[in-house]
Design an enzyme around this catalytic site. Structure first.
Site, mmCIF file in Angstrom:
data_model
loop_
_atom_site.group_PDB
_atom_site.id
_atom_site.type_symbol
_atom_site.label_atom_id
_atom_site.label_comp_id
_atom_site.label_asym_id
_atom_site.label_seq_id
_atom_site.Cartn_x
_atom_site.Cartn_y
_atom_site.Cartn_z
ATOM 1 N N ASP A 45 0.849 -1.506 0.220
ATOM 2 C CA ASP A 45 -0.204 0.152 -0.234
ATOM 3 C C ASP A 45 0.802 1.413 -0.353
ATOM 4 O O ASP A 45 0.620 2.170 -0.121
ATOM 5 C CB ASP A 45 -1.050 0.225 1.363
ATOM 6 C CG ASP A 45 -2.048 1.490 1.744
ATOM 7 O OD1 ASP A 45 -2.328 2.052 0.658
ATOM 8 O OD2 ASP A 45 -1.793 2.140 2.397
ATOM 9 N N GLU A 111 -2.049 -5.195 -3.704
ATOM 10 C CA GLU A 111 -0.808 -5.029 -2.733
ATOM 11 C C GLU A 111 0.679 -5.633 -2.291
ATOM 12 O O GLU A 111 1.490 -5.241 -2.196
ATOM 13 C CB GLU A 111 -1.530 -4.207 -1.825
ATOM 14 C CG GLU A 111 -2.280 -3.201 -1.731
ATOM 15 C CD GLU A 111 -3.001 -2.793 -0.438
ATOM 16 O OE1 GLU A 111 -3.662 -1.135 -0.985
ATOM 17 O OE2 GLU A 111 -3.413 -3.099 0.112
#
Length: 218
Positions: A45, A111
């Site tokens: 992220d 991610e």
């Protein structure tokens, strides 16, 4: 599940140590005892946000801070992550005991994939990966996308309603990866809740959920 070498072809990257890729594809539902991809999600992220922020900073020289923030929010959103995950057929490689791989699972796996490339090959490799996978999304956003909360606020004003209000209901999950639950209140409508990895993200998700409910009812 397909061989991970197929996924390497899909992302145009060959791992030096495939253990990172295997871990990235291991959802928490697969086993309570073995490691899963949650920590990689956390790292991915941040890597994604940094790389995308630099890309749009260089690409859109006339954008002010607000415009760049809107672009960033769109490009790192769950919807964008999900579209990238589908583009590379990530659902064929995720190890999970869930009956259905929903948007959240695939976005999180995307991610984790970014983090696995970062750990295996460094920031240059992860930047090349993101440039490659996000190329269509980057080209497709000519104007800064309007923030979903801004769109909702404009809708409320047009309908002579008070500005929507948000409330943090609870926080769950481990300290390194908390999940926030937020509710939204709009005059004349029932409260709706949604979750996110940050309060801001949860507010965006609940605003989108509210706007989607309006579209479904129209």
């Amino acid at each position: 599940m397909k061989n991970l070498s197929e996924l390497e072809k899909n992302i145009n990257y060959t791992f030096k140590d495939r253990k990172f890729l295997h871990l990235a594809m291991t959802h928490s539902s697969s086993s309570k005892k073995s490691k899963n991809n949650e920590r990689l999600e956390f790292l991915g992220d941040r890597v994604l946000a940094l790389v995308i922020a630099k890309l749009i900073y260089d690409l859109y020289e006339d954008d002010d801070e607000g415009d760049l923030a809107h672009r960033l929010s769109f490009l790192v959103s769950k919807d964008s992550l999900y579209s990238v995950a589908k583009l590379i057929s990530l659902d064929d490689f995720v190890i999970s005991n869930e009956k259905k791989l929903n948007i959240s699972i695939l976005a999180d796996a995307c991610e984790a994939l970014i983090a696995s490339v970062y750990l295996d090959g460094g920031i240059k490799s992860s930047e090349a990966l993101i440039r490659y996978l996000w190329s269509q999304l980057l080209r497709g956003v000519k104007e800064p996308p309007k923030h979903i909360k801004s769109r909702l606020q404009e809708w409320a004003l047009r309908n002579q309603l008070k500005e929507p209000s948000y409330e943090l209901i609870r926080t769950n999950g481990p300290p390194h990866s908390p999940i926030f639950t937020v509710s939204i209140h709009v005059d004349g409508f029932s409260k709706i809740t949604a979750q996110g990895k940050s309060i801001k993200n949860a507010e965006q998700n609940v605003a989108k959920k509210f706007m989607d409910s309006l579209n479904e009812g129209s």
